[in-house]
Design a protein around this motif. Structure first.
Motif, PDB file in Angstrom:
ATOM      1  N   GLY A  52     -29.137  13.540  39.029  1.00 27.64           N
ATOM      2  CA  GLY A  52     -28.634  13.723  40.386  1.00 27.64           C
ATOM      3  C   GLY A  52     -28.727  15.147  40.885  1.00 27.64           C
ATOM      4  O   GLY A  52     -28.674  15.398  42.096  1.00 27.64           O
ATOM      5  N   ARG A  53     -28.889  16.112  39.985  1.00 23.40           N
ATOM      6  CA  ARG A  53     -28.959  17.528  40.374  1.00 23.40           C
ATOM      7  C   ARG A  53     -30.394  18.045  40.422  1.00 23.40           C
ATOM      8  O   ARG A  53     -30.617  19.213  40.726  1.00 23.40           O
ATOM      9  N   ALA A  61     -38.372  12.107  37.693  1.00 28.05           N
ATOM     10  CA  ALA A  61     -37.038  11.600  37.393  1.00 28.05           C
ATOM     11  C   ALA A  61     -36.621  10.530  38.397  1.00 28.05           C
ATOM     12  O   ALA A  61     -35.966   9.546  38.046  1.00 28.05           O
ATOM     13  N   VAL A  62     -37.026  10.712  39.644  1.00 27.02           N
ATOM     14  CA  VAL A  62     -36.708   9.727  40.678  1.00 27.02           C
ATOM     15  C   VAL A  62     -37.359   8.384  40.363  1.00 27.02           C
ATOM     16  O   VAL A  62     -36.727   7.319  40.460  1.00 27.02           O
ATOM     17  N   ASP A  63     -38.620   8.400  39.984  1.00 23.02           N
ATOM     18  CA  ASP A  63     -39.305   7.143  39.669  1.00 23.02           C
ATOM     19  C   ASP A  63     -38.672   6.442  38.472  1.00 23.02           C
ATOM     20  O   ASP A  63     -38.586   5.205  38.432  1.00 23.02           O
ATOM     21  N   ASP A  64     -38.239   7.234  37.492  1.00 21.09           N
ATOM     22  CA  ASP A  64     -37.584   6.625  36.337  1.00 21.09           C
ATOM     23  C   ASP A  64     -36.254   5.987  36.738  1.00 21.09           C
ATOM     24  O   ASP A  64     -35.876   4.928  36.202  1.00 21.09           O
ATOM     25  N   LEU A  65     -35.543   6.607  37.679  1.00 18.10           N
ATOM     26  CA  LEU A  65     -34.297   6.009  38.159  1.00 18.10           C
ATOM     27  C   LEU A  65     -34.565   4.691  38.879  1.00 18.10           C
ATOM     28  O   LEU A  65     -33.817   3.718  38.725  1.00 18.10           O
ATOM     29  N   LYS A  66     -35.616   4.652  39.671  1.00 22.57           N
ATOM     30  CA  LYS A  66     -35.964   3.408  40.364  1.00 22.57           C
ATOM     31  C   LYS A  66     -36.287   2.304  39.362  1.00 22.57           C
ATOM     32  O   LYS A  66     -35.944   1.132  39.572  1.00 22.57           O
ATOM     33  N   GLU A  67     -36.938   2.685  38.280  1.00 25.58           N
ATOM     34  CA  GLU A  67     -37.252   1.722  37.230  1.00 25.58           C
ATOM     35  C   GLU A  67     -35.980   1.187  36.591  1.00 25.58           C
ATOM     36  O   GLU A  67     -35.838  -0.026  36.352  1.00 25.58           O
ATOM     37  N   THR A  91     -27.649   8.122  44.886  1.00 20.15           N
ATOM     38  CA  THR A  91     -28.255   9.362  44.378  1.00 20.15           C
ATOM     39  C   THR A  91     -29.634   9.573  44.980  1.00 20.15           C
ATOM     40  O   THR A  91     -29.983  10.706  45.371  1.00 20.15           O
ATOM     41  N   LEU A  92     -30.422   8.527  45.087  1.00 22.92           N
ATOM     42  CA  LEU A  92     -31.775   8.651  45.635  1.00 22.92           C
ATOM     43  C   LEU A  92     -31.747   8.978  47.111  1.00 22.92           C
ATOM     44  O   LEU A  92     -32.688   9.624  47.625  1.00 22.92           O
ATOM     45  N   GLN A  93     -30.717   8.560  47.814  1.00 21.77           N
ATOM     46  CA  GLN A  93     -30.627   8.821  49.249  1.00 21.77           C
ATOM     47  C   GLN A  93     -30.001  10.163  49.583  1.00 21.77           C
ATOM     48  O   GLN A  93     -30.069  10.605  50.726  1.00 21.77           O
TER      49      GLN A  93
END
Length: 466
Positions: free
Chosen positions: A426-427, A433-439, A463-465
């Protein structure tokens, strides 16, 4: 004899007008060719020629870099907004707000300059020189609030020394170390990526400065090292063209310097980038090139290349190839001795090695129905071993571990790991890292009956927004 440059028609279309402006400012630098300008702004030489001819869309970031290198005072960036800005759908709302004139502001009509239907110039319309003066003197400042950033931004690239001294070599080392630290702790986006671009432009300019023979190899090695960290930063931000150019510059400098360690590290990063963007075969080729004359490499550097090979085989779902490459990486890393490595290799410690090889095993567990325990154990070692200075690596490893457990194990345990990962990710300003979170969010969607999984998905979305 060089071929004469094609005559331009700035009134044919807005992109061609922009291209003519670029050529005008380039020509103000005596003897500067399009081929020479390209590497100075981290694009291929042909891109500059295509932009000048109006057949290639200049990016916003490139316009800013061109302003810095050519010392335009921001003219090209402001011209970019007028010519290409309207095509950027993501900024439609913001553009509409900016186009509403403030009280008392000068209203500028859309004139023929923005009309694509004809190349004829109407009587009384602005000439190219007038347009340039408008951009330089008033431009958007007439219809928008004053942008204070333009008041503090440099109007010209940093002054270069007349001769390379040890001072410049020390600066190269410090800048590369700084970018490496910031990239690993914060991610490659935002100010980190911008600073990396500007630093790389300055470093490439140093190569044309008179340099004593005794310092030449060290200068080349310094630029190669900076190219690696700048490329890694751009890779993390998905600025893949910029990353590839930085890596290629690093490779050529390392080759000329005769530095086998830097050469191998460059191919290691080229391999990882190719694998990430979906070309594991090319990534495997890069890794194999890096291992040429492996007897000249330290065990740690060899381990990075075998780990890259493992990740390539993993993406191909080649079980035997992956396991063999992981085994080879483990074997050479067992002989790793930090005192034998250059200082810039110290990041590749036990935590990094376990995280790298775990990625390869993750692909086997998810896509080839192999034992997930091998990857999970290595990811857990990576998460436990990474400190705050490597928050991105820790966050990515935790995210991948959460996805693996969510898909193959106890979703409740995966949810706890996922929340831990979000504390780091988140920081960050990291597209990877964003793509891994979407996964992870997709895997959590397989457990819709769990309120805790829904909460994790909502937290990821928030977090993504942010």
């Amino acid at each position: 004899m060089p071929q004469p440059e094609k005559e331009l028609n700035p009134d044919a279309s807005p992109p061609e007008w922009f291209g003519a402006e670029l050529r005008y400012w380039r020509k103000r630098q005596p003897g500067l060719t399009a081929a020479q300008l390209g590497p100075m702004v981290q694009v291929s030489p042909s891109v500059i020629s295509k932009i000048e001819k109006g057949v290639y869309r200049c990016s916003r970031d490139l316009a800013e870099r061109l302003d810095v290198v050519l010392g335009t005072g921001g003219v090209l960036f402001r011209a970019w907004g007028m010519v290409f800005g309207d095509a950027d759908k993501k900024r439609d709302d913001a553009d509409s707000a900016r186009r509403r004139p403030a009280e008392g502001a000068i209203q500028v009509p859309q004139g023929r300059m923005l009309d694509r239907e004809t190349s004829a110039q109407l009587p009384g319309s602005l000439s190219s020189v007038d347009r340039r003066a408008f951009l330089a003197a008033t431009s958007l400042g007439a219809i928008a609030p004053i942008d204070l950033a333009h008041l503090v931004a440099p109007t010209a690239p940093p002054e270069l020394p007349k001769r390379i001294r040890p001072t410049e070599l020390e600066q190269l080392r410090h800048i590369a170390d700084g970018i490496h630290r910031w990239d690993n702790a914060q991610g490659g986006g935002g100010l980190v990526g911008d600073f990396a671009s500007r630093s790389m432009e300055w470093a490439v300019r140093l190569l044309s400065i008179d340099c004593p023979a005794r310092l030449r190899s060290e200068l080349l090695a310094g630029v190669a090292r900076l190219g690696i960290v700048a490329g890694a930063t751009h890779f993390d931000a998905y600025a893949h063209d910029e990353a590839r150019i930085a890596f290629k510059i690093a490779s050529e400098c390392a080759e000329e310097a005769g530095d086998w360690w830097l050469r191998a590290q460059t191919f290691s990063f080229l391999a990882r980038q190719a694998i990430w963007i979906g070309d594991p075969d090319e990534g495997l080729t890069y890794a194999e090139k890096g291992l040429v004359r492996s007897d000249r490499l330290t065990p740690t550097i060899q381990a990075t290349l075998h780990s890259a090979r493992a990740r390539a085989f993993g993406k191909m779902h080649d079980v035997q190839g992956t396991l063999a490459a992981v085994g080879a990486a483990d074997d050479v890393f067992a002989h790793s001795n930090p005192t034998e490595d250059p200082a810039w290799m110290h990041y590749y410690d036990e935590a990094q090695h376990h995280g790298d090889t775990a990625h390869a095993l993750w692909d086997l567990a998810i896509h080839a129905d192999q034992d997930p325990g091998r990857a999970a154990e290595r990811f857990a070692t990576a998460v436990a071993g990474h400190g705050d200075n490597y928050a991105r690596s820790r966050g990515i490893s935790a995210t991948k571990l959460a996805s693996l457990v969510m898909a193959k194990g106890d979703p409740t345990q995966a949810i706890a790991i996922g929340h831990q990962a979000l504390n780091d990710v988140g920081r960050l300003t990291s597209r990877r890292a964003v793509d891994d979170l979407k996964e992870l969010r997709r895997f959590a969607g397989h457990h819709r009956k769990l309120d805790e999984a829904a909460h994790l998905r909502q937290r990821i979305t928030t977090t993504l927004q942010a």
